[in-house]
Scaffold this active site. Structure first.
Site, PDB file in Angstrom:
ATOM      1  N   GLU A   1      16.346  32.991   4.929  1.00 56.66           N
ATOM      2  CA  GLU A   1      15.365  31.761   4.716  1.00 56.66           C
ATOM      3  C   GLU A   1      13.923  32.048   5.338  1.00 56.66           C
ATOM      4  OE1 GLU A   1      17.094  27.919   5.626  1.00 56.66           O
ATOM      5  OE2 GLU A   1      18.259  27.948   3.691  1.00 56.66           O
TER       6      GLU A   1
ATOM      7  N   GLU B   1      24.044  29.947  -0.387  1.00 59.37           N
ATOM      8  CA  GLU B   1      23.835  28.507   0.171  1.00 59.37           C
ATOM      9  C   GLU B   1      23.941  27.611  -1.003  1.00 59.37           C
ATOM     10  OE1 GLU B   1      22.076  27.746   3.680  1.00 59.37           O
ATOM     11  OE2 GLU B   1      22.049  29.665   4.472  1.00 59.37           O
TER      12      GLU B   1
END
Length: 500
Positions: free
Chosen positions: A173, A304
């Site tokens: 991220e 995820e």
């Protein structure tokens, strides 16, 4: 009771299901590790400190892969602190989640845990506060046979044979303002490209995952994906995507909700949003492929994904194992979760890696209390069906309503189906997200005899599995012979196994 017909033939396939499609994820976050999978003082802990009750529940999932150690945790992670004798390891601040990290559960413990689960490993590299040199060192430690400083240190620490980790995430991220060491797309793309080049010189069998947009909620999506792909296209294998769906549609899921909740129909229809996310990222990858005049296809790692709900335990900062997002999932949550899993299957020609996030105690499949019990959220049973039976290929099936007024149900995927062709059986998954019972007729081009039907539903959509009533929601099974039509209970998850 309305009737729907599900049609499928062996002549039309979407694609082959990767062995890595239904994996999970553990991170040093809250109580995932400490008092989750690892609790040396627990009465059920083994000599490694692994809770055997949790391990057995995790084994039953037959995970395709396990991602570690982050997540946001990775961007301030020093892997060298996690090896060697536990007595010599440093207790440090975890600044990502504002906890205390004793480093008792480290690299070797993770590899041992994954071995116990007989699952493949996906390891994340710190490209937040660290870079190419540290990435090269850990890959040498894990994958090089012998004769160098890092490989010999691994052997000295008790692992004679290399770990042979073949899939590596190039950070986590990195577009997120919350991320330690967050970067612009150009900065990250170049660093990821050079890191991937370097570690593949150590082990040519390595596959790498480039960090895509961490959420479609960011205004940099999908431009971030385009830029990083243009920087690193030739040297990476997968692009990651992350998505969590909740009832409030908040941009920041770590804070209490401000928005009004969606109603049930709107919430359960959000699986379409989830699937559109996949298709948008595929389109971005293929645009860059055309722009670069490349013959190479980039596959996706949805490493995820989950539904999200509000926590039921309070987090206390700068403690070891204080829970974060310790959550009960309802029957309603489980239906949306199931549809998200079916979206992965419908796009299995491009989505090759999937990691449900997270395995234990943070928006989890498995729940534990410190010094206490373990039990499972109902999403556990949905995931178990997907992981256990999704082998082989996904067939290009079509669900039709026999009554035109029900077309809205199929258009919104309020009855959501996928057909999988396994070697010995056909698997039909069906989620009924409506408030009515329906008949499902199977028009499938195979001969089969015995049919097993696993069915999960509950009296109320708000029902949960509580520590005091841990089996409130669980599947029941029925066997049939020569049956082609089945009742789908309202708000139910269904798995049919048709033995050829």
């Amino acid at each position: 009771m309305s009737e729907f017909v599900l049609k499928a033939t062996k002549d039309y396939e979407i694609g082959k299901i990767s062995n890595l499609l239904f994996g999970s994820f553990i991170e040093h976050m809250g109580s995932v590790i400490y008092s989750g999978i690892y609790e040396p003082g627990h009465k059920l802990a083994d000599e490694n400190g692994f809770r055997q009750d949790v391990l057995e529940l995790a084994k039953d999932l037959e995970l395709g892969c396990l991602r570690y150690p982050g997540g946001n945790f990775i961007s301030a992670y020093n892997w060298e602190d996690t090896i060697g004798s536990k007595e010599g390891r440093k207790t440090k601040l975890d600044i990502a989640w504002q906890g205390i990290e004793p480093n008792e559960f480290g690299l070797h413990e993770f590899i041992e845990y994954a071995d116990r689960l007989s699952t493949d490993v996906i390891f994340t590299l710190n490209l937040g506060t660290r870079g190419i040199e540290e990435a090269v060192n850990i890959v040498e430690y894990c994958n090089f046979d012998s004769g160098t400083y890092w490989s010999e240190l691994r052997k000295k620490n008790g692992a004679e044979e290399p770990f042979n980790i073949k899939t590596w995430c190039l950070g986590n991220e990195m577009d997120g303002p919350w991320q330690i060491g967050a970067k612009t797309a150009e900065e990250y793309g170049r660093l990821a490209n050079e890191t991937s080049k370097a570690i593949k010189k150590i082990d040519t069998d390595i596959k790498t995952i480039l960090v895509g947009s961490s959420t479609p909620r960011l205004n940099t999506y999908p431009e971030w994906d385009r830029i990083v792909l243009e920087e690193a296209y030739d040297n990476i294998d997968y692009l990651s995507l992350h998505n969590y769906l909740d009832k409030y549609d908040e941009s920041d899921l770590t804070r209490p909700p401000k928005n009004e909740m969606y109603d049930t129909e709107e919430f359960l229809a959000k699986s379409i949003q989830f699937e559109n996310h996949i298709k948008e990222v595929i389109a971005t990858c293929d645009y860059v492929k055309a722009h670069k005049r490349s013959d190479k296809t980039i596959y996706l790692a949805f490493d995820e994904w989950n539904v999200h709900s509000q926590p039921k335990k309070e987090n206390k900062k700068f403690e070891v194992g204080s829970p974060i997002d310790w959550t009960y999932f309802t029957m309603e949550d489980s239906l949306l979760f199931g549809s998200m899993g079916l979206a992965l299957l419908r796009n299995c020609d491009r989505v090759k890696i999937g990691c449900q996030s997270l395995l234990v105690n943070t928006i989890p499949l498995i729940l534990t209390d410190k010094d206490g019990k373990s039990w499972v959220n109902p999403t556990y049973f949905v995931f178990k069906d997907l992981s256990k039976y999704s082998k082989g290929t996904v067939l290009d099936s079509k669900l039709e309503s026999l009554d035109r007024e029900n077309n809205n149900i199929t258009n919104k995927r309020m009855i959501d189906t996928v057909v999988v062709n396994n070697e010995d059986s056909i698997i039909v998954y069906a989620v009924n997200k409506t408030n009515n019972n329906h008949m499902l007729s199977l028009n499938i081009d195979f001969n089969f005899d015995k049919i097993t039907h696993f069915e999960m539903f509950s009296e109320k959509l708000s029902d949960i599995n509580h520590r005091d009533v841990p089996h409130k929601i669980k599947p029941i099974s029925k066997d049939y012979n020569d049956k082609k039509s089945f009742s789908l209970k309202k708000y139910s998850w269904n798995t049919f196994i048709l033995n050829k």
